[in-house]
Design an enzyme around this catalytic site. Structure first.
Site, PDB file in Angstrom:
ATOM      1  N   GLU A 167      34.240  38.837  40.527  1.00 38.11           N
ATOM      2  CA  GLU A 167      35.413  38.352  39.796  1.00 38.11           C
ATOM      3  C   GLU A 167      36.515  38.244  40.830  1.00 38.11           C
ATOM      4  OE1 GLU A 167      38.749  37.825  38.487  1.00 38.11           O
ATOM      5  OE2 GLU A 167      38.713  39.936  37.904  1.00 38.11           O
TER       6      GLU A 167
ATOM      7  N   LYS B 206      33.766  52.655  43.860  1.00 36.62           N
ATOM      8  CA  LYS B 206      34.593  52.716  45.054  1.00 36.62           C
ATOM      9  C   LYS B 206      35.934  52.073  44.711  1.00 36.62           C
ATOM     10  CE  LYS B 206      36.295  51.506  49.196  1.00 36.62           C
ATOM     11  NZ  LYS B 206      37.511  50.646  49.377  1.00 36.62           N
TER      12      LYS B 206
ATOM     13  N   CYS C 269      45.118  38.229  38.714  1.00 36.27           N
ATOM     14  CA  CYS C 269      44.351  37.093  39.208  1.00 36.27           C
ATOM     15  C   CYS C 269      44.300  35.950  38.213  1.00 36.27           C
ATOM     16  CB  CYS C 269      42.935  37.531  39.580  1.00 36.27           C
ATOM     17  SG  CYS C 269      42.051  38.336  38.230  1.00 36.27           S
TER      18      CYS C 269
ATOM     19  N   GLU D 129      46.493  31.626  46.507  1.00 33.26           N
ATOM     20  CA  GLU D 129      46.859  32.720  45.617  1.00 33.26           C
ATOM     21  C   GLU D 129      47.904  33.598  46.300  1.00 33.26           C
ATOM     22  OE1 GLU D 129      44.481  35.558  42.562  1.00 33.26           O
ATOM     23  OE2 GLU D 129      43.838  35.699  44.643  1.00 33.26           O
TER      24      GLU D 129
END
Length: 486
Positions: free
Chosen positions: A257, A181, A291, A390
């Site tokens: 992750e 997906k 990331c 973040e």
């Protein structure tokens, strides 16, 4: 180089087909529509999971290592044959600088399929434990590694080929079937891989299913489906928590992750010019949309102003603009929403008492596209939201430390633990710092940890499990013990 507008299809049970509707895919550098992507509905996803379940339960795919190795090598060859088409798609849809497509944005992940094939080919699927007599019964015991079953692979938009193929390669090599997906921002990249699988490989129908959708509920439906045995998710920590909760109802394995706010530590004996410039340029790559990028630069307090100046000067020289231009290092952010989110953090930095040493908004002259100029934020402590959350943009926060132990404290004072870096000359001091950092990957003096054979993943809220390497391959394997009486 131009990517022509087109429509994309879903890959379900070996067939390329439309979805319940369509949605546009947008070029983030021009804000133009590239074409229409197939928009999967609930029934399309149900069909994809059913196909993957049948392919696992009713065919020999999960037991035929030779076929899997053949198909993975065939897929690598097929992707390589269409690499120029894939390159154009990646630059247009992702906004990835074209130079990056010769590495982790495209060419690297394609080549890495060979590692997955070689690993499956030479892997020890069965291991004898040796003779024993538990409870007085002479017994031969064998540990058998087997695939989990149906894997739900859910990926984000920032490095779609790297993330899609880093899940498909080992999952297929291990003998699983997959429902991929893809992110709604980058459906074309995933759909092209699905098309190539359908048209140019011997991968059996149902083994790989590729679903694109603008509806985030489709992801939840996939995670909750009891026919799915394992969820491999890459994305934000907030969404990762939701994935864990949704998967708990069927007690399936979850690999995550997630996000990061990684620190690059500069010790007082390091080459400050080199370390600060490297951190600044590194976070400007692909507009900071990674990331594992080190987005906090932690430097000796006595040289703080110097470090800020070096970082700002290096960032000011980064070429921002058209990702199709080989000179460009920093392309656009993926969407208007993401650009506005990053701008909100820059405004917050000022409100929190910080200052912008460079950047701080759209680059001069770029009125079209979702651009933010590479930015250095100074004058904050690690308690500021801009230093803790973040941002996922080309933003570097420079923080001051008062010695090695304080640098470690600052780096570890985070809910994340994905990546990090240490710069220093004295090997004993460097080793002392490295041994105390709570993070999954660490670069020392510019060392590169990204590689197909190296495990990648994080501590704390940066995730669970590892991707790539033997450890990443074994995430997709169950362990069965067979005990035979002699």
């Amino acid at each position: 180089m131009a990517a022509r507008p087109r429509s994309t299809a879903l890959l379900i049970d070996g067939d390329l087909r439309g979805g319940a509707g369509t949605f546009p895919t947008i070029n983030p550098a021009t804000e133009d529509a590239l074409g229409q992507a197939a928009d999967a509905g609930a029934q399309d996803l149900d069909d994809a999971v059913a196909a993957a379940r049948r392919a696992f339960d009713d065919t020999e795919w999960c037991r035929d290592v030779e076929l899997r190795v053949h198909c993975l090598r065939q897929l690598r060859t097929a992707l390589a044959a269409e690499i120029d088409t894939l390159r154009a798609v990646t630059v247009a849809e992702v906004g990835a600088p074209i130079t990056g497509t010769y590495g982790p944005h495209l060419q690297g992940p394609v080549d890495d399929l060979e590692y997955a094939a070689e690993l499956a080919e030479g892997y020890g699927w069965r291991q004898r434990l040796g003779a024993a007599a538990p409870l007085g019964v002479p017994t031969r015991r064998t540990v058998v590694r087997e695939p989990y079953g149906v894997v739900a692979a859910i990926t984000p938009w920032n490095f779609p080929h790297q993330l899609n193929l880093a899940k498909l390669g080992p999952a297929l090599a291990a003998g699983n079937t997959v429902v991929l997906k893809a992110a709604p921002e980058t459906p074309w990249c995933a759909a092209e891989v699905g098309r190539i699988i359908a048209e140019r490989t011997d991968i059996p129908a149902g083994v790989v299913n590729v679903v694109t959708s603008a509806d985030h509920r489709i992801g939840a439906q996939l995670v909750e489906d009891p026919r799915v045995d394992l969820v491999s998710f890459t994305g934000s920590t907030a969404t990762g928590r939701a994935v864990m909760a949704a998967a708990s109802g069927t007690v399936k394995k979850v690999f995550l992750e997630l996000g990061g706010k990684s620190a690059s530590i500069v010790l007082d004996d390091a080459d400050l010019s080199r370390a600060a410039a490297a951190a600044a340029v590194g976070v400007a790559r692909h507009a900071g949309q990674g990331c594992a990028f080190t987005t906090r630069l932690v430097v000796p307090r006595s040289r703080y102003d110097e470090a800020v100046e070096i970082a700002a000067d290096a960032m000011a020289r980064v070429v921002v603009g058209d990702p199709a231009d080989p000179a460009t290092m920093c392309g656009p952010l993926i969407s208007a929403r993401q650009r506005d989110r990053v701008q909100g953090y820059l405004d917050l930095a000022i409100a929190e008492g910080g200052r912008l040493a460079c950047g701080g908004g759209p680059p001069p002259g770029l009125t079209t596209g979702y651009y933010i100029a590479p930015t250095v934020v100074a004058g904050l402590t690690n308690d500021a939201r801009v230093a803790r959350e973040e941002i996922f943009g080309p933003v570097l926060v420079v923080l001051a430390h008062d010695g090695d132990a304080d640098a470690v404290r600052i780096a570890n004072d985070s809910s994340y633990g994905l990546s990090g870096a240490v710069h220093g000359i004295d090997p004993q001091r460097v080793a002392w710092v490295v041994s105390r950092l709570r993070t999954g990957t660490i670069s020392v003096n510019g060392g590169v940890w990204y590689s197909a054979d190296a495990p990648f993943g994080g501590y704390k809220q940066s995730g669970l499990g590892r991707e790539m390497g033997v450890a990443g391959f074994e995430e997709y394997l169950e362990i069965k013990l067979v005990a035979e009486a002699e």
